[in-house]
Each structure stands twice: as structure tokens, then as C-alpha cells.
Scaffold this motif. Structure first.
Motif, mmCIF file in Angstrom:
data_model
loop_
_atom_site.group_PDB
_atom_site.id
_atom_site.type_symbol
_atom_site.label_atom_id
_atom_site.label_comp_id
_atom_site.label_asym_id
_atom_site.label_seq_id
_atom_site.Cartn_x
_atom_site.Cartn_y
_atom_site.Cartn_z
ATOM 1 N N GLU A 42 -13.260 -15.992 22.138
ATOM 2 C CA GLU A 42 -12.195 -15.009 21.968
ATOM 3 C C GLU A 42 -11.032 -15.375 22.866
ATOM 4 O O GLU A 42 -11.183 -16.179 23.784
ATOM 5 C CB GLU A 42 -12.692 -13.597 22.270
ATOM 6 N N HIS A 43 -9.877 -14.789 22.571
ATOM 7 C CA HIS A 43 -8.668 -15.028 23.349
ATOM 8 C C HIS A 43 -8.085 -13.685 23.771
ATOM 9 O O HIS A 43 -8.330 -12.664 23.126
ATOM 10 C CB HIS A 43 -7.635 -15.791 22.519
ATOM 11 N N ASP A 44 -7.287 -13.694 24.812
ATOM 12 C CA ASP A 44 -6.663 -12.467 25.305
ATOM 13 C C ASP A 44 -5.397 -12.092 24.532
ATOM 14 O O ASP A 44 -4.776 -11.088 24.820
ATOM 15 C CB ASP A 44 -6.290 -12.622 26.793
ATOM 16 N N HIS A 45 -5.009 -12.927 23.581
ATOM 17 C CA HIS A 45 -3.763 -12.718 22.840
ATOM 18 C C HIS A 45 -4.000 -12.964 21.350
ATOM 19 O O HIS A 45 -4.940 -13.652 20.972
ATOM 20 C CB HIS A 45 -2.684 -13.669 23.366
ATOM 21 N N ASN A 46 -3.141 -12.385 20.530
ATOM 22 C CA ASN A 46 -3.193 -12.650 19.093
ATOM 23 C C ASN A 46 -2.837 -14.111 18.843
ATOM 24 O O ASN A 46 -2.043 -14.704 19.581
ATOM 25 C CB ASN A 46 -2.177 -11.778 18.346
ATOM 26 N N HIS A 47 -3.425 -14.675 17.809
ATOM 27 C CA HIS A 47 -3.064 -16.035 17.422
ATOM 28 C C HIS A 47 -3.414 -16.232 15.949
ATOM 29 O O HIS A 47 -3.924 -15.321 15.297
ATOM 30 C CB HIS A 47 -3.766 -17.077 18.309
ATOM 31 N N ALA A 48 -3.121 -17.413 15.447
ATOM 32 C CA ALA A 48 -3.451 -17.750 14.071
ATOM 33 C C ALA A 48 -4.123 -19.112 14.056
ATOM 34 O O ALA A 48 -3.903 -19.929 14.944
ATOM 35 C CB ALA A 48 -2.192 -17.782 13.217
ATOM 36 N N THR A 49 -4.950 -19.333 13.051
ATOM 37 C CA THR A 49 -5.532 -20.652 12.829
ATOM 38 C C THR A 49 -5.049 -21.147 11.474
ATOM 39 O O THR A 49 -5.195 -20.455 10.467
ATOM 40 C CB THR A 49 -7.066 -20.611 12.885
#
Length: 110
Positions: A42-49
Motif C-alpha cells: 500500500e501507499h500513503d498517497h493516491n496513485h495510478a498503475t
């Protein structure tokens, strides 16, 4: 519905590049064979793949979300545990996020 696969560590050699361009972070991973898994994280920020080639299956918080072909962009919300599995050989994924947004999250201690 697809069950979450057994997960083995991802070898380091599969990470192709990490680049920062125009305020965006890109991390590309090549899954050379079908069936390879990027372990849950998981990450602490929104992102896209971005699915650059091949096809990948995705789970979020243990639930199957879908199968995505080359050219698809998959949004992933902050703090959501996610897993990808390659469905075709030579599947390339690129994680993309705004550098400043990720830094702001870290500054706030989220």
C-alpha cells in the motif's frame, strides 16, 4: 471471481526504471512470465498503475477488482492494499503519481 494467489517476493531485477519527470514519479516493472505476482502493498498517497503491455489481474484489500489489458490505467486510492498478477508474458506495469502530493502526505504524517 478470482482468489488472491500465493505471493512470493518479487525479484529486484524486475524493476526496470524509476524516473521523475515534470513532477511525476514513474516506476516500471516487467513481469517476464505469466503468473508472476507483485506482492501486496500500500501507499500513503493516491496513485495510478498504467498497464504498458500484456495483461494483469488486480486485487484491492483482498477482493478481485478485474483484469486489465495494455493501455488501461487503474486508479488506486491511498492506504488500499493491492496486488497485481501477470496474465500474459512480458506484462509491463508503471506506477505513476504526483511527486508533490506524495511529499505533502509525508509532511502531514499521514
Amino acid at each position: 471471481m478470482h482468489t488472491l494467489p500465493d505471493i512470493a517476493p518479487l525479484p529486484d531485477y524486475m524493476v526496470e526504471r524509476i524516473e521523475e519527470v515534470f513532477g511525476l514519479y514513474f516506476r516500471s516493472v516487467l513481469l517476464e512470465h505469466a503468473g508472476l505476482v507483485i506482492p501486496q502493498h500500500e501507499h500513503d498517497h493516491n496513485h495510478a498503475t498504467y498497464i504498458g503491455s500484456g495483461k494483469a489481474r488486480m486485487w484491492v484489500d483482498g477482493a478481485w477488482v478485474g483484469d486489465f489489458e495494455a493501455g488501461c490505467v487503474v486508479p488506486i486510492e491511498a492506504k488500499k492494499k493491492h496486488v497485481f498478477q501477470s496474465l500474459l508474458p512480458q506484462t509491463r506495469l508503471a506506477c505513476v503519481h504526483d511527486i508533490e502530493s506524495a511529499k505533502a502526505v509525508k509532511r502531514r504524517g499521514i
